[in-house]
Scaffold this active site. Structure first.
Site, PDB file in Angstrom:
ATOM      1  CG  HIS A 138      -4.677  -8.096   0.725  1.00  0.00           C
ATOM      2  ND1 HIS A 138      -5.695  -8.727   0.047  1.00  0.00           N
ATOM      3  CD2 HIS A 138      -3.527  -8.663   0.289  1.00  0.00           C
ATOM      4  CE1 HIS A 138      -5.177  -9.651  -0.747  1.00  0.00           C
ATOM      5  NE2 HIS A 138      -3.859  -9.640  -0.617  1.00  0.00           N
ATOM      6  CG  HIS A 139      -9.381  -5.721  -3.510  1.00  0.00           C
ATOM      7  ND1 HIS A 139     -10.659  -6.033  -3.127  1.00  0.00           N
ATOM      8  CD2 HIS A 139      -9.511  -4.940  -4.607  1.00  0.00           C
ATOM      9  CE1 HIS A 139     -11.526  -5.481  -3.966  1.00  0.00           C
ATOM     10  NE2 HIS A 139     -10.842  -4.800  -4.871  1.00  0.00           N
ATOM     11  CB  ALA A 140      -8.541 -10.009   1.300  1.00  0.00           C
TER      12      ALA A 140
END
Lengths: 464, 464
Positions: A138-140
């Site tokens: 995930h980009h988070a």
């Protein structure tokens, strides 16, 4: 519990079925000498057995169901490694075509927020004695460049090295010369995206008047293009299904074109000319070529660049480039791209690193704001397509004796940006990864043929 | 455009990452004589080529992004059959274990609402010369029983029949004696769920006082149990990932137990005793067996049943059954289950079909309400686990010469109902499909061993 920075949580808050916010990497490996038919499934069993996982790969959103709970990270104390590390197989005949089909599907489904936000799939059944891995994060948790770097740090230049650990292991080697560890992505050409995100973090709390200021500043920068990015089929709302295409071309062929055209041209210019030629063919075939040329947004490292100069540190700029898709002649198209890139870099000349970061963030603002539900949208599109070039390792890399033959980045199409092209280099090849919305970008695979034709066209026009 | 009945749209409105609202079916086939190694991939190519798709498989929510748009169906005029009909393969060694692993993953991802709400996956690489298909369809489109029936109608009892069409074809044969077409599910044991949904449709607009009336009526029905369903590990919030387990047992073994116990016992009673024994072992292993016995909700056709009687038409009742999981002795456990089932059926004695439907809906109300976000929740759990038994075809079925060797239903775990057991019969076997939340029901596969042990235990106790 750790409070999540807004630059992490915005990617969680903005995520929806239509907008998965994860990046991916597809790696191809040769089976090592003497590998039996169960090599990959045995590898999988081994990976699942190893229980030590570094903290980054253990954290998950505190309360995955409510929005507020997504503002803090917590550790998953009951990590189900079998869930994250998967074994898949390709249907016969196991060509790259079947591999891309599977990868497209894997990249189009959402990560489970009740668990640490990553998946790793070993893929067997790839023809010509190979196997593949698809990683999804995930980009988070990690941006695309950091994820790609991290993947590389787990590999070795030594074909005889064994007992190498997977990327989620706390004991992973980081012995690759070109590799950097996660977090330390200051010098990467894509760090601009992080920088943009940082600007947006400050923006998020601002009044609409502040957005107007940003608008004005952006208009100033784009005025150097002397035209606005046209509306195109790529600048539409998107759906959640993805199509992924990937292929590599020898850097020697691209360098030969660069050499023939001379005039301070770069490998990046020729890469952009390939993309431009391919997009032109693709759009003509679909009867969707805008009269005005497409505009690409290109994050670039400006550090050791031909703009020369007074910049210190790791300055990164976003260049808006005229792709000259309205021009039929390939040599003339390349020349226009070079001119546009040179002008784009000149804007940054004499600026401080901070100024560069702030200015570069501006064209990314609509993209970043689009990840915040209900946020202001700036129209028309600031650019038509995002093209990134992430330098990769020069030498062949191995994983426990298995030679990596290719590595392709999978990125995030955004609302209004249905196609993403990310390119990386590896061991003498330029490797293209094209990620598109499956509905808005039909027949994405055809772009590979068009890229091939575009390179051949450039060779014919410039080398003869 | 067609306005969607609330019974369809409630499943769309209630769906979330944690609560996918689709049902599935796993079918196993023997490869026909003379099938080459590319049989399955050739079959896939053929299926994708056929472009005719019946209206049911063409419709999709009008506007998938807004809630309001989910209240109407529209036709997908640009159906991308390659998206819906997929080809996958099992990693080596291609056992049922690998098949269940893949099926679990496929069942745990959300359907794309921008497209018609179904997927069909051909799976090659299954050992012992077999292949499999996994079908997935949204509950808003078809309920589980209708979906299972529809799957069967596309098959033939004639091994020599060829040119058979897939289920989404408008020209599909419906030549199976036991088969009914979609919509016509009045006589199915699960039609009660539909009936419950209809009651909830009327409930949805009611004031809280009305819910109190329902509560009271429910307490009256459950009073026959003389105890409340205990809290159990299955009655918790769930996550989106699924685990699926499936296995079949010869009906002859189950019939032998039924015969030995006598006293008006049914195959269904023995099936429930197997479930009870398996759940007891599973819960003991996890140190999570409640002191009080688990309560199962069992939708039953009451038409030609031992209650005899004055009922006409296709009456369907929901029985709340004491599973006697607190009893160690298998014969005593079966006896208690039989008593509880008999009492449960007696409640319906002398009632009209309408009364039965209304009363049966009551224990399902919490389940159905749970699909409406923000709706009233009735505590404690009305029951601990939903067990359904859907009669299937008696004779072996074929698809273009490939003999179907097994068919297993995949159902929907709900909030507070983390495990679902659905059983069907086919060609002399009783086929169990267990669908659970991957996080709340760990080691779901162990229930298969426990089911096997539970049957052996019953045989030992009653047959010797």
């Amino acid at each position: 519990m750790a409070i999540m920075p807004v630059t992490d949580s915005m990617f969680l808050l903005a995520e929806s079925r239509e907008h998965p916010m994860h990046v991916g990497g597809l790696q191809l490996f040769e089976l090592p000498d003497g590998a039996g038919p169960d090599y990959v499934s045995e590898l999988h069993r081994e990976l699942v057995r190893a229980a030590d996982v570094r903290p980054l790969f253990r954290r998950r959103p505190m309360n995955p169901v409510s929005s507020l709970g997504q503002l803090a990270w917590t550790n998953d104390d009951d990590l189900d490694l079998e869930y994250h590390v998967r074994l898949s197989a390709l249907p016969r005949p196991g060509r790259v075509r079947e591999l891309l089909e599977l990868t497209s599907r894997l990249h189009g489904s959402l990560l489970d927020r009740h668990r640490p936000l990553w998946e790793y799939t070993l893929i067997e059944g790839l023809e010509r004695n190979r196997f593949a891995t698809y990683s999804k994060v995930h980009h988070a948790l990690l941006d695309g460049v950091s994820a790609l770097r991290l993947l590389q740090t787990s590999l070795s230049e030594d074909p005889n090295e064994r007992d190498m650990r997977p990327i989620w292991s706390p004991r992973v080697r980081t012995g690759v010369s070109a590799g950097r560890v996660d977090g330390d992505d200051g010098g990467s050409p894509l760090a601009g995206l992080r920088a943009a995100a940082n600007v947006v973090r400050d923006l998020a709390g601002l009044a609409p008047t502040a957005v107007k200021v940003i608008n004005d500043a952006f208009r100033e920068q784009s005025s150097m293009l002397a035209f606005k990015a046209p509306k195109s089929m790529f600048n539409v709302p998107i759906t959640g299904a993805r199509r992924f295409a990937a292929q590599d071309w020898p850097l020697d062929r691209i360098r030969a074109v660069r050499k023939a055209v001379g005039g301070g041209s770069t490998v990046n210019d020729v890469m952009l000319a390939m993309c431009s030629g391919a997009l032109r063919r693709y759009l003509i075939e679909l009867d969707a070529l805008p009269d005005k040329p497409l505009v690409a947004a290109i994050p670039m490292s400006l550090r050791a660049d031909s703009t020369g100069g007074d910049m210190s540190g790791n300055a990164v700029g976003i260049i808006l480039c005229n792709l000259a898709t309205d021009v039929d002649d390939p040599a003339a198209r390349l020349a226009e791209i070079m001119t546009s890139m040179r002008k784009g870099k000149q804007v940054y000349h004499g600026m401080s690193q901070l100024q560069i970061t702030a200015l570069s963030a501006i064209p990314m603002v609509p993209l970043a704001l689009a990840t915040i539900p209900g946020a202001v949208r700036i129209t028309p599109p600031a650019f038509n397509v995002l093209i990134s070039n992430v330098p990769g390792p020069r030498n062949p890399l191995y994983w426990n004796g298995a030679r990596m033959t290719g590595v392709y980045p999978l990125s995030i199409p955004y609302e209004g940006q249905a196609l993403n092209i990310t390119v990386t280099s590896y061991a003498g090849d330029l490797e293209f990864g094209l990620t598109g919305c499956r509905r808005s970008v039909p027949h994405l695979q055809r772009l590979l043929t068009h890229l091939d034709d575009a390179l051949a066209e450039l060779e014919k026009a410039l080398i003869g």
